[in-house]
Structure formats: structure tokens, C-alpha cells
Design a protein around this motif. Structure first.
Motif, PDB file in Angstrom:
ATOM      1  N   PRO A   1       8.305   5.975  10.984  1.00  0.00           N
ATOM      2  CA  PRO A   1       8.521   4.701  11.687  1.00  0.00           C
ATOM      3  C   PRO A   1       7.813   3.506  11.052  1.00  0.00           C
ATOM      4  O   PRO A   1       7.993   2.384  11.512  1.00  0.00           O
ATOM      5  CB  PRO A   1       7.946   4.994  13.076  1.00  0.00           C
ATOM      6  N   MET A   2       6.984   3.744  10.014  1.00  0.00           N
ATOM      7  CA  MET A   2       6.306   2.630   9.308  1.00  0.00           C
ATOM      8  C   MET A   2       6.421   2.942   7.826  1.00  0.00           C
ATOM      9  O   MET A   2       5.429   3.212   7.151  1.00  0.00           O
ATOM     10  CB  MET A   2       4.842   2.546   9.741  1.00  0.00           C
ATOM     11  N   CYS A   3       7.647   2.899   7.320  1.00  0.00           N
ATOM     12  CA  CYS A   3       7.945   3.579   6.056  1.00  0.00           C
ATOM     13  C   CYS A   3       7.526   2.836   4.799  1.00  0.00           C
ATOM     14  O   CYS A   3       7.537   3.418   3.715  1.00  0.00           O
ATOM     15  CB  CYS A   3       9.432   3.925   5.986  1.00  0.00           C
TER      16      CYS A   3
ATOM     17  N   ASN B   1      10.750  -2.632  14.549  1.00  0.00           N
ATOM     18  CA  ASN B   1       9.356  -2.536  14.978  1.00  0.00           C
ATOM     19  C   ASN B   1       9.231  -1.266  15.820  1.00  0.00           C
ATOM     20  O   ASN B   1       9.867  -1.132  16.859  1.00  0.00           O
ATOM     21  CB  ASN B   1       9.003  -3.782  15.804  1.00  0.00           C
ATOM     22  N   PHE B   2       8.401  -0.355  15.360  1.00  0.00           N
ATOM     23  CA  PHE B   2       8.238   0.933  16.050  1.00  0.00           C
ATOM     24  C   PHE B   2       7.885   0.725  17.530  1.00  0.00           C
ATOM     25  O   PHE B   2       8.367   1.449  18.400  1.00  0.00           O
ATOM     26  CB  PHE B   2       7.150   1.734  15.326  1.00  0.00           C
TER      27      PHE B   2
ATOM     28  N   ASP C   1      10.761  -0.053   9.084  1.00  0.00           N
ATOM     29  CA  ASP C   1       9.583  -0.900   8.864  1.00  0.00           C
ATOM     30  C   ASP C   1       9.879  -2.251   9.470  1.00  0.00           C
ATOM     31  O   ASP C   1      11.011  -2.708   9.471  1.00  0.00           O
ATOM     32  CB  ASP C   1       9.259  -1.034   7.374  1.00  0.00           C
ATOM     33  N   LYS C   2       8.815  -2.880   9.985  1.00  0.00           N
ATOM     34  CA  LYS C   2       9.059  -4.187  10.619  1.00  0.00           C
ATOM     35  C   LYS C   2       9.074  -5.306   9.578  1.00  0.00           C
ATOM     36  O   LYS C   2       9.518  -6.408   9.879  1.00  0.00           O
ATOM     37  CB  LYS C   2       8.034  -4.454  11.712  1.00  0.00           C
TER      38      LYS C   2
ATOM     39  N   ASN D   1       2.132   6.826   7.622  1.00  0.00           N
ATOM     40  CA  ASN D   1       0.783   6.306   7.418  1.00  0.00           C
ATOM     41  C   ASN D   1       0.724   4.846   7.830  1.00  0.00           C
ATOM     42  O   ASN D   1       1.300   3.970   7.195  1.00  0.00           O
ATOM     43  CB  ASN D   1       0.230   6.590   6.011  1.00  0.00           C
TER      44      ASN D   1
ATOM     45  N   SER E   1       7.397   1.439   1.436  1.00  0.00           N
ATOM     46  CA  SER E   1       8.356   1.572   0.326  1.00  0.00           C
ATOM     47  C   SER E   1       9.157   2.873   0.379  1.00  0.00           C
ATOM     48  O   SER E   1       9.880   3.187  -0.556  1.00  0.00           O
ATOM     49  CB  SER E   1       7.620   1.460  -1.002  1.00  0.00           C
TER      50      SER E   1
ATOM     51  N   ALA F   1       0.829  -1.217   0.000  1.00  0.00           N
ATOM     52  CA  ALA F   1       0.000   0.000   0.000  1.00  0.00           C
ATOM     53  C   ALA F   1       0.854   1.255   0.000  1.00  0.00           C
ATOM     54  O   ALA F   1       0.851   2.007   0.976  1.00  0.00           O
ATOM     55  CB  ALA F   1      -0.913  -0.015   1.223  1.00  0.00           C
ATOM     56  N   PRO F   2       1.603   1.505  -1.091  1.00  0.00           N
ATOM     57  CA  PRO F   2       2.411   2.722  -1.079  1.00  0.00           C
ATOM     58  C   PRO F   2       1.494   3.937  -1.134  1.00  0.00           C
ATOM     59  O   PRO F   2       0.454   3.911  -1.786  1.00  0.00           O
ATOM     60  CB  PRO F   2       3.246   2.619  -2.357  1.00  0.00           C
ATOM     61  N   ILE F   3       1.898   4.980  -0.453  1.00  0.00           N
ATOM     62  CA  ILE F   3       1.093   6.201  -0.483  1.00  0.00           C
ATOM     63  C   ILE F   3       1.433   6.947  -1.779  1.00  0.00           C
ATOM     64  O   ILE F   3       2.574   6.896  -2.248  1.00  0.00           O
ATOM     65  CB  ILE F   3       1.388   7.051   0.786  1.00  0.00           C
TER      66      ILE F   3
ATOM     67  N   THR G   1       8.191   6.195   0.613  1.00  0.00           N
ATOM     68  CA  THR G   1       7.750   7.417  -0.084  1.00  0.00           C
ATOM     69  C   THR G   1       7.886   8.683   0.772  1.00  0.00           C
ATOM     70  O   THR G   1       8.402   9.702   0.292  1.00  0.00           O
ATOM     71  CB  THR G   1       6.276   7.276  -0.533  1.00  0.00           C
TER      72      THR G   1
HETATM   73  C1  LIG Z   1       0.391   1.653   4.690  1.00  0.00           C
HETATM   74  S1  LIG Z   1       2.006   1.017   4.770  1.00  0.00           S
HETATM   75  C2  LIG Z   1       3.036   2.450   4.596  1.00  0.00           C
HETATM   76  C3  LIG Z   1       3.225   2.785   3.168  1.00  0.00           C
HETATM   77  C4  LIG Z   1       4.327   3.767   2.927  1.00  0.00           C
HETATM   78  N1  LIG Z   1       4.001   5.107   3.382  1.00  0.00           N
HETATM   79  C5  LIG Z   1       4.733   3.766   1.460  1.00  0.00           C
HETATM   80  O1  LIG Z   1       4.729   4.808   0.845  1.00  0.00           O
HETATM   81  O2  LIG Z   1       5.016   2.696   0.930  1.00  0.00           O
HETATM   82  C6  LIG Z   1       2.204   0.631   6.456  1.00  0.00           C
HETATM   83  C7  LIG Z   1       3.523  -0.023   6.780  1.00  0.00           C
HETATM   84  O3  LIG Z   1       3.620  -0.114   8.213  1.00  0.00           O
HETATM   85  C8  LIG Z   1       4.396  -1.238   8.514  1.00  0.00           C
HETATM   86  N2  LIG Z   1       4.182  -1.534   9.940  1.00  0.00           N
HETATM   87  C9  LIG Z   1       3.053  -1.989  10.547  1.00  0.00           C
HETATM   88  N3  LIG Z   1       3.248  -2.088  11.876  1.00  0.00           N
HETATM   89  C10 LIG Z   1       4.516  -1.685  12.138  1.00  0.00           C
HETATM   90  C11 LIG Z   1       5.314  -1.548  13.299  1.00  0.00           C
HETATM   91  N4  LIG Z   1       4.830  -1.878  14.500  1.00  0.00           N
HETATM   92  N5  LIG Z   1       6.584  -1.073  13.179  1.00  0.00           N
HETATM   93  C12 LIG Z   1       7.092  -0.772  11.977  1.00  0.00           C
HETATM   94  N6  LIG Z   1       6.388  -0.898  10.814  1.00  0.00           N
HETATM   95  C13 LIG Z   1       5.117  -1.328  10.897  1.00  0.00           C
HETATM   96  C14 LIG Z   1       3.910  -2.286   7.544  1.00  0.00           C
HETATM   97  O4  LIG Z   1       4.892  -3.310   7.380  1.00  0.00           O
HETATM   98  C15 LIG Z   1       3.700  -1.445   6.264  1.00  0.00           C
HETATM   99  O5  LIG Z   1       4.820  -1.504   5.426  1.00  0.00           O
END
Ligand SMILES: C[S@@+](CC[C@H](N)C(=O)[O-])C[C@H]1O[C@@H](n2cnc3c(N)ncnc32)[C@H](O)[C@@H]1O
Length: 383
Positions: A193-195, A283-284, A255-256, A301, A197, A168-170, A199
Motif C-alpha cells: 500500500p506504500m509502494c 492514499n492507504f 502510493d499517494k 515499508n 518505486s 528511498a527505494p528498498i 520494488t
Molecule cells: C520508504 S518509501 C517505500 C519505498 C518502496 N518500498 C520502494 O522500493 O521504492 C515509502 C512510500 O510511502 C508512500 N506513502 C506515505 N504515506 C502514504 C499513504 N498514506 N498512502 C500511500 N502511500 C504513502 C510515500 O509516498 C513513499 O513513496
């Protein structure tokens, strides 16, 4: 010209345009209109972070029925813009009680252009919806029809650095818009903290260094126009590259998921930003802020819908707890369409801005974490 954008980013786009030197900037709904010459059109396409495309209107007229629409399109001096060997495509948008079907308007307009060339040259230009030489935009607002040329081609969120996509890239334009709405200006450290791809981290680095958003883009539609001026384009490119600036802080993405980390690393490399952005697997909820004293700007996001591994309540309260305990002296912003779940964060947002992530109505929320140590020191003194 008209720069189109997403709902909620009109002010940010208008500010970007004014900073670039646009004249007579006016805000509309999901668009901003402005004046500028050909060089400015090149500059706007190269630099604007929150524009989806830039249209150059060529003619406007009132149209009352199918025939007056056909005649209006037919009468345009099309050979100023294309020749019979060029391919073209028409994109129509209608908001009118007279014309109800955009597809039909596009079809009529196409007939008028083809008939004009056939009658005058004996040849008929072909339609190519994939990669046309000229992309024509027909917009009918009640009885006013505007014909524009699309100077961008594919949406400007195709920056050219993303060869890898994760689940789900933004959208890049949305990412840049959120960063600008959050006030990110490159004057402190940044973390997503949840990067995923990467972006937001990539767009954050481009803003911090004032790198033109579309520097890596493969192609703009204006490169196929009859008046394409490569020398002018190169001059503009050089002048905007002269305005890049140094960045003295750090930009990090975590990202985890190891697969997301690999994609983010690739994208950062594609954007030539390895010197500014570092990506790691973390993991955040298990980590902590590296330097508790330094101010930090955070934009992210979180996953949504079925991608959430924890239940909503647990996930959002983990976000709140981690911010509270581990991230003093931080401005944390995130976007969520899960508006109800925000109550589980357990902190009061200091801003809530309505935006859309695709079709999902969302909020960009801000939480301010103050310097815990300062507060502790103050309380210590009072004892
Ligand atoms: C909606 S995606 C983010 C998309 C990103 N902004 C992009 O442009 O690709 C959410 C991300 O959060 C990560 N995620 C979920 N829980 C997490 C955690 N506790 N710590 C780190 N990453 C986490 C997932 O692996 C996923 O890649």
C-alpha cells in the motif's frame, strides 16, 4: 562457493540454495557456503533472490605477516584466471589481529599479482576499480587467508529493472528477503500500500511466477572469465525459464505520491511484469480492501525519518486503524526502524523479526487481521 547476504537472511538463502540443488549447504554469518559446479554457479547468480554476491574460493592458506601474504598471492597460478592484458580489482576484508588494514592488504595483494605477471611476461595487468575483467576477493580471518574470485561483479541487488529511483527505494535483495521471510508464495492476492518505486510488488511477482531474480541483469562478472561458457549459460537460463509458473491472483502497489507511481510503473514495465503487477495512485489511509472475503498478503515499508509527513504517533495509529477497520482477512507485514513507534499501531504483532535496512536496525512485524465478517456472523448466531 560463498553466497553473501544481509544479517537475518542466512536461513532464507540456505533454503533457496537447497531448492536450487546446492550441495553441502552451511550457514555462516551474513553468508552461506555451498558446493556446486560451474553450471550451478551460473544458476545461483541467475536465480538467488537473497544473495548479494557469489564468491568462488580458489586458494586458502595461513599467513603470518606481510611477506607470507605477498608470497601466497604471488604463488597462485594467475594465468589460469586472467592474462596480462586483463584489468583487475581487489576487494579485501580482514578480521585479524595480524592484519588490521584491509586497504593495505589489497595493496600488497595487487603488488604480488602485478609483480608475478611482470616477471613472467614483461607486461603488467592494470587495476580498474570500475569495471575490471577480474574481481578478486581477499579475506583474512585471523591468520587464514582465502583468495576468491567474485563471480557476480556488482552486487546482485542490481537486478536490471530499476532505471528509475525514488527517494528511498528498498534494496531489492532486502525486499525479496522480507517477502520470503513473510512466507509469500504467490497463493493469494498481494498489496504493497506504500509502494514507492514498486520494488516489493516486482519482487513479489517474480517469486509468485518463479521468475529468476536476475534475468534482466546486464552483466555477471563470470562473463569475462577465461572459462566463460556461453552455451552452458544459455542451457541453464533455458532450464530455469522452463520452471516459471502461472499466477492466478493479483499484485497491486499503491502510493499517494504521483511521482512514485510514475517510477513504479516504469520499473514494472522494465521488469516485463505489466501483466502481473498494477500500480495506482491512492492514499492507504483513505482506501479499503477491494474484496473483504478474499485472503490478502501485504508487505510494505513505510516512510521514515524526515520523510514522514504526519507525526509518528498519528502515522502509526493510522496504519493500525486502517488495517483494523478496512482490511479483514489480511496478513500485513511491514519493516520499520522506528521500533518505539510500533506501540502506536495499537495491535499486537504476531511476529517481530530483527533485520537491518542499510545500517538501520529494524523490525519486520506481522499483524494478522481475521475475517471480520466471520466473527460478526458468529456473534450474530450467538444472540
Ligand atoms: C520508504 S518509501 C517505500 C519505498 C518502496 N518500498 C520502494 O522500493 O521504492 C515509502 C512510500 O510511502 C508512500 N506513502 C506515505 N504515506 C502514504 C499513504 N498514506 N498512502 C500511500 N502511500 C504513502 C510515500 O509516498 C513513499 O513513496
Amino acid at each position: 562457493m560463498i553466497a553473501k547476504t544481509f544479517f537475518g537472511f542466512e536461513e532464507v538463502l540456505a533454503k533457496e540454495l537447497r531448492n536450487l540443488g546446492a550441495e553441502r549447504v552451511q550457514i555462516g554469518t551474513r553468508m552461506v557456503s555451498f558446493y556446486g559446479d560451474k553450471g550451478f554457479m551460473y544458476k545461483a547468480n541467475l536465480c538467488l533472490r537473497t544473495a548479494l554476491k557469489i564468491l568462488k574460493p580458489i586458494k586458502t592458506k595461513k599467513v603470518y605477516n606481510e611477506k607470507s601474504l605477498y608470497d601466497f598471492i604471488y604463488k597462485v597460478d594467475w594465468d589460469q584466471f586472467m592474462d596480462a592484458n586483463d584489468t583487475f580489482a581487489i576487494n579485501a576484508t580482514v578480521n585479524s589481529t595480524i592484519f588490521k588494514h584491509s586497504h593495505y592488504v589489497a595493496l600488497k595483494s595487487k603488488d604480488a599479482i602485478v609483480d608475478k605477471f611482470r616477471n613472467e611476461t614483461g607486461k603488467r595487468p592494470k587495476v580498474d576499480t570500475d569495471r575490471p575483467d577480474i574481481q578478486i576477493n581477499i579475506h583474512i580471518q585471523q591468520d587464514t587467508c582465502t583468495i576468491s574470485l567474485d563471480s557476480s561483479g556488482g552486487s546482485l541487488h542490481h537486478r536490471g529493472y530499476r532505471t528509475a529511483t525514488n527517494i528511498a527505494p528498498i534494496n531489492e535483495v532486502l525486499a525479496a528477503g522480507l517477502l520470503l521471510l513473510s512466507g509469500w508464495d504467490g497463493q493469494c492476492d498481494f498489496v504493497d500500500p506504500m509502494c514507492g518505486s514498486g520494488t516489493l510488488a516486482i519482487e513479489a511477482a517474480m517469486i509468485a511466477c518463479n521468475i529468476p531474480a536476475n534475468l534482466n541483469r546486464k552483466e555477471f562478472a563470470f562473463e569475462r572469465w577465461l572459462d566463460w561458457d556461453l552455451d552452458l549459460f544459455e542451457l541453464i537460463e533455458k532450464s530455469v525459464l522452463n520452471k516459471t509458473r502461472d499466477f492466478h491472483y493479483s499484485i497491486k502497489g499503491y502510493d499517494k505520491a504521483p511521482s512514485a507511481v510514475r517510477k513504479a510503473v516504469d520499473n514494472v514495465k522494465n521488469a516485463n511484469l505489466d501483466d502481473f503487477v498494477s500500480i495506482s495512485n491512492a492514499n492507504f489511509f483513505e482506501g479499503t480492501k477491494e474484496d473483504k472475503e478474499k485472503p490478502l498478503h501485504m508487505v510494505f515499508n513505510p516512510p521514515y525519518g524526515e520523510r514522514l509527513e504526519l507525526n509518528e504517533e498519528e502515522f502509526y495509529s493510522e496504519i493500525g486503524d486502517t488495517l483494523k477497520k478496512e482490511y479483514p482477512n489480511t496478513q500485513a507485514w511491514f519493516i520499520t526502524s522506528n521500533i518505539e513507534a510500533l506501540k502506536f499501531v495499537g495491535l499486537r504483532p504476531s511476529r517481530k523479526i530483527k533485520v537491518f535496512n542499510g545500517k538501520l536496525e529494524s523490525r519486520l512485524v506481522k499483524y494478522e487481521m481475521y475475517a471480520g465478517s466471520k466473527k460478526a456472523k458468529y456473534q450474530e448466531k450467538k444472540k
